[in-house]
Motif scaffolding. Structure first.
Motif, PDB file in Angstrom:
ATOM      1  N   MET A   1       1.111  -1.443   0.468  1.00  0.00           N
ATOM      2  CA  MET A   1       0.231   0.095  -0.302  1.00  0.00           C
ATOM      3  C   MET A   1       1.201   1.083  -0.126  1.00  0.00           C
ATOM      4  O   MET A   1       1.458   1.291   1.025  1.00  0.00           O
ATOM      5  N   THR A   2       0.604   2.189  -1.050  1.00  0.00           N
ATOM      6  CA  THR A   2       1.057   3.374  -0.934  1.00  0.00           C
ATOM      7  C   THR A   2       1.007   4.157   0.409  1.00  0.00           C
ATOM      8  O   THR A   2      -0.256   3.740   0.824  1.00  0.00           O
ATOM      9  N   ALA A   3       1.569   5.782   0.250  1.00  0.00           N
ATOM     10  CA  ALA A   3       1.703   6.076   1.108  1.00  0.00           C
ATOM     11  C   ALA A   3      -0.245   6.826   0.947  1.00  0.00           C
ATOM     12  O   ALA A   3      -0.560   7.338   2.005  1.00  0.00           O
ATOM     13  N   THR A   4      -0.027   7.232  -0.200  1.00  0.00           N
ATOM     14  CA  THR A   4      -1.870   7.876  -0.843  1.00  0.00           C
ATOM     15  C   THR A   4      -2.390   7.048  -0.423  1.00  0.00           C
ATOM     16  O   THR A   4      -4.359   7.115   0.155  1.00  0.00           O
ATOM     17  N   GLU A   5      -2.422   5.993  -0.716  1.00  0.00           N
ATOM     18  CA  GLU A   5      -3.885   4.802  -0.329  1.00  0.00           C
ATOM     19  C   GLU A   5      -4.049   4.724   0.980  1.00  0.00           C
ATOM     20  O   GLU A   5      -5.230   4.440   1.230  1.00  0.00           O
ATOM     21  N   TYR A   6      -3.384   5.210   1.748  1.00  0.00           N
ATOM     22  CA  TYR A   6      -3.113   4.554   3.570  1.00  0.00           C
ATOM     23  C   TYR A   6      -4.149   5.166   3.447  1.00  0.00           C
ATOM     24  O   TYR A   6      -4.988   5.872   4.047  1.00  0.00           O
ATOM     25  N   LEU A   7      -3.621   6.999   3.267  1.00  0.00           N
ATOM     26  CA  LEU A   7      -4.265   7.976   4.141  1.00  0.00           C
ATOM     27  C   LEU A   7      -5.880   8.113   3.206  1.00  0.00           C
ATOM     28  O   LEU A   7      -6.704   8.811   4.109  1.00  0.00           O
ATOM     29  N   GLU A   8      -5.737   7.641   1.978  1.00  0.00           N
ATOM     30  CA  GLU A   8      -7.234   8.200   1.569  1.00  0.00           C
ATOM     31  C   GLU A   8      -8.649   6.984   1.759  1.00  0.00           C
ATOM     32  O   GLU A   8      -9.457   6.750   2.487  1.00  0.00           O
ATOM     33  N   SER A   9      -7.871   5.401   2.825  1.00  0.00           N
ATOM     34  CA  SER A   9      -8.331   4.668   3.361  1.00  0.00           C
ATOM     35  C   SER A   9      -8.417   4.994   4.572  1.00  0.00           C
ATOM     36  O   SER A   9      -9.587   4.654   5.333  1.00  0.00           O
ATOM     37  N   ILE A  10      -7.752   6.291   5.612  1.00  0.00           N
ATOM     38  CA  ILE A  10      -8.321   6.382   5.803  1.00  0.00           C
ATOM     39  C   ILE A  10      -9.424   7.511   6.783  1.00  0.00           C
ATOM     40  O   ILE A  10     -10.098   7.513   7.343  1.00  0.00           O
ATOM     41  N   ARG A  11      -9.008   8.283   5.215  1.00  0.00           N
ATOM     42  CA  ARG A  11     -10.232   9.327   5.054  1.00  0.00           C
ATOM     43  C   ARG A  11     -11.172   8.674   4.878  1.00  0.00           C
ATOM     44  O   ARG A  11     -13.042   9.123   5.394  1.00  0.00           O
ATOM     45  N   ARG A  12     -11.597   7.582   4.009  1.00  0.00           N
ATOM     46  CA  ARG A  12     -12.607   6.449   3.799  1.00  0.00           C
ATOM     47  C   ARG A  12     -13.817   6.317   5.332  1.00  0.00           C
ATOM     48  O   ARG A  12     -14.910   5.680   5.564  1.00  0.00           O
ATOM     49  N   LEU A  13     -12.801   6.311   6.760  1.00  0.00           N
ATOM     50  CA  LEU A  13     -13.192   5.527   7.498  1.00  0.00           C
ATOM     51  C   LEU A  13     -13.846   6.692   8.013  1.00  0.00           C
ATOM     52  O   LEU A  13     -15.127   6.212   8.854  1.00  0.00           O
ATOM     53  N   ASP A  14     -14.521   7.850   8.171  1.00  0.00           N
ATOM     54  CA  ASP A  14     -15.027   8.381   8.456  1.00  0.00           C
ATOM     55  C   ASP A  14     -16.609   8.325   7.514  1.00  0.00           C
ATOM     56  O   ASP A  14     -17.832   8.328   8.160  1.00  0.00           O
ATOM     57  N   VAL A  15     -16.873   7.862   6.516  1.00  0.00           N
ATOM     58  CA  VAL A  15     -17.887   7.125   6.138  1.00  0.00           C
ATOM     59  C   VAL A  15     -18.414   5.996   6.966  1.00  0.00           C
ATOM     60  O   VAL A  15     -19.419   5.897   6.958  1.00  0.00           O
ATOM     61  N   ARG A  16     -17.436   5.336   6.624  1.00  0.00           N
ATOM     62  CA  ARG A  16     -17.424   3.921   7.748  1.00  0.00           C
ATOM     63  C   ARG A  16     -18.371   4.032   8.811  1.00  0.00           C
ATOM     64  O   ARG A  16     -19.434   3.339   9.485  1.00  0.00           O
TER      65      ARG A  16
END
Length: 144
Positions: A1-16
């Motif tokens: 996982m790249t740093a950008t993918e990691y950050l995007e996955s954290i951002r999507r946590l808000d929706v979850r």
């Protein structure tokens, strides 16, 4: 996982997290709307009717599962915040935390920083590039 993918996955946590809040509210509403069994009706032999206690127990189990997932998501956000805080650039830290950890609207963050949208995107890209080595050095060990 790249740093950008990691950050995007954290951002999507808000929706979850918001979905978990709604799920919990629905389950709690279900608990409040459980009705007693009507024993005046005929009972068919061989069938099992769950009583109110069984239903409440099942709903309590669902709530416990939701709370465990909620805690896991909160912990992932806290870990991302700690990882971002290892960067030396304070502005880059605040930008990444605002956009990815707190899931704030990009345009609002740009307005708060008093920069144009194009300047904001350049700053965000620079912050991500600065974050990448820290993520690869410290973060990949504990990321899913």
């Amino acid at each position: 996982m790249t740093a950008t993918e990691y950050l995007e996955s954290i951002r999507r946590l808000d929706v979850r997290l918001r979905m978990k809040e709604k799920e919990r509210a629905c389950v709690e509403q279900d608990i409040c709307s459980i009705q007693a069994i009507d024993y005046s009706k005929d009972h068919v032999s061989g069938t099992h009717t769950a009583d109110i206690a069984d239903k409440i127990t099942r709903l309590d189990d669902i709530i416990a599962e939701i709370e465990r997932e909620w805690d896991e998501l909160i912990n992932r956000r806290a870990a991302a915040r700690r990882l971002i805080r290892t960067m030396p650039d304070g502005i880059g830290q605040e930008l990444l935390i605002a956009v990815y950890v707190r899931a704030r609207d990009i345009h609002e963050v740009a307005d708060d920083m008093h920069v144009s949208r194009s300047q904001f995107y350049r700053m965000r890209m620079a912050a991500i590039q600065e974050f990448a080595p820290y993520y690869h050095k410290l973060g990949q060990i504990g990321t899913p």
